[in-house]
Design an enzyme around this catalytic site. Sequence first.
Site, PDB file in Angstrom:
ATOM      1  N   ASP A   1       0.859  -1.180   0.106  1.00 53.53           N
ATOM      2  CA  ASP A   1      -0.072   0.065  -0.063  1.00 53.53           C
ATOM      3  C   ASP A   1       1.031   1.332  -0.102  1.00 53.53           C
ATOM      4  O   ASP A   1       2.171   1.061   0.012  1.00 53.53           O
ATOM      5  CB  ASP A   1      -0.894   0.031   1.266  1.00 53.53           C
TER       6      ASP A   1
ATOM      7  N   ILE B   1     -19.696  -5.428   1.017  1.00 59.06           N
ATOM      8  CA  ILE B   1     -19.111  -6.394   1.955  1.00 59.06           C
ATOM      9  C   ILE B   1     -18.857  -5.863   3.164  1.00 59.06           C
ATOM     10  O   ILE B   1     -18.762  -4.617   3.541  1.00 59.06           O
ATOM     11  CB  ILE B   1     -17.660  -6.651   1.351  1.00 59.06           C
TER      12      ILE B   1
ATOM     13  N   TYR C   1     -16.727   5.668 -10.065  1.00 54.49           N
ATOM     14  CA  TYR C   1     -16.274   4.307  -9.635  1.00 54.49           C
ATOM     15  C   TYR C   1     -16.913   3.283 -10.513  1.00 54.49           C
ATOM     16  O   TYR C   1     -16.074   2.363 -11.018  1.00 54.49           O
ATOM     17  CB  TYR C   1     -16.770   4.172  -8.132  1.00 54.49           C
TER      18      TYR C   1
END
Length: 373
Positions: free
Chosen positions: A88, A225, A195
């Site tokens: 990351d 999720i 998105y």
Amino acid sequence: MPIIRNLSRAASQLLQSSGCGCGVSLVPVRAIGVSPRQVASDASFHSVTFSESDHPRVLITGGLGQLGVGLAKLLRKRFGKNNVILSDIRKPADNVFYSGPFIFADILDYKNLREIVVNNRITWLFHYSALLSAVGEANVPLARAVNITGLHNVLDIAAEHNLRLFVPSTIGAFGPTSPRDPTPDLCIQRPRTIYGVSKVHAELMGEYYHYRYGLDFRCLRYPGIISADSQPGGGTTDYAVKIFHDAIKTGKFKCYLRPDTRLPMMYIDDCLKATLEVMEAPAEALTMRTYNISAMSFTPEELAQEVQKYVPELQMTYNVDQVRQAIADSWPMNFDDSNARRDWGWKHDYDLPELVTTMFSYLGSDSRIAQAN
């Protein structure tokens, strides 16, 4: 220096007069790669097949988001701790840093990302770097850079180095003109968020690279999720995570979607299981490169009723965020994931009651929960 020039000239003459009569040209190392940035028009590549004793070497980009840490844990258990690298651009928490290999990786830095793949002999790449729906709408230029330019870097590197590539897609890849109940794998997709547009772009580019260059591209369209060990990250479905934290902390929750907003959802364990299963599925079993997956579908009101079985005094109020509501109203209400269930045996483990029980069990022994139990 004259000696070096003479040796160079002699070597060149020797190469050009080889016994087979065919000239040999000296080319820069960069040009030997197989990236679509320089690939021959008739090239064809295939990803590596792994035996039980030869585990893949895995890189996860955007690994500090909602799914990366859990995926790394699952893959390390299966393939070995040192075979899975989390990456990351942010500093990881100590428990993440010390749980296994972690490196800095900026997907917008092509050279750095390519060096990571080469130096660590990466064979599988999970590309989780992305700006989610609500955050993306607040910063479209950044979302365009991360979600589209970053994807192009990953696609080129994956094709160049013969990787098996996983890129998640989303319910956000559909739009208001898509069939919503249920939404099949193949239908019109006209999303109205950056998105969603970037995810449709990823699906199509991944399929193009598969058919054009032989890239082993695999993609799942995730529903919302839900997980207990991560904080909301700017998605439209984040209310279904935040309600548990607020119910435990304050007994009050203010929802930014209407009570009747139905969306497909999934517990994180099912999501990670599906991701590993589709990556391990034999290539010949896959009839498509992008699949819907689903487990359950509910509204905020239905979720609140289930949560109140554990926190009876939960006070649920609604303060509708028009931006997120408009996004949710353009998304599927139910996913048709019959192709995933047929092709590679997808089967979920968690329905709504099991999800709520698991979330409260994970989140701890708050007095409200203890009393309810």
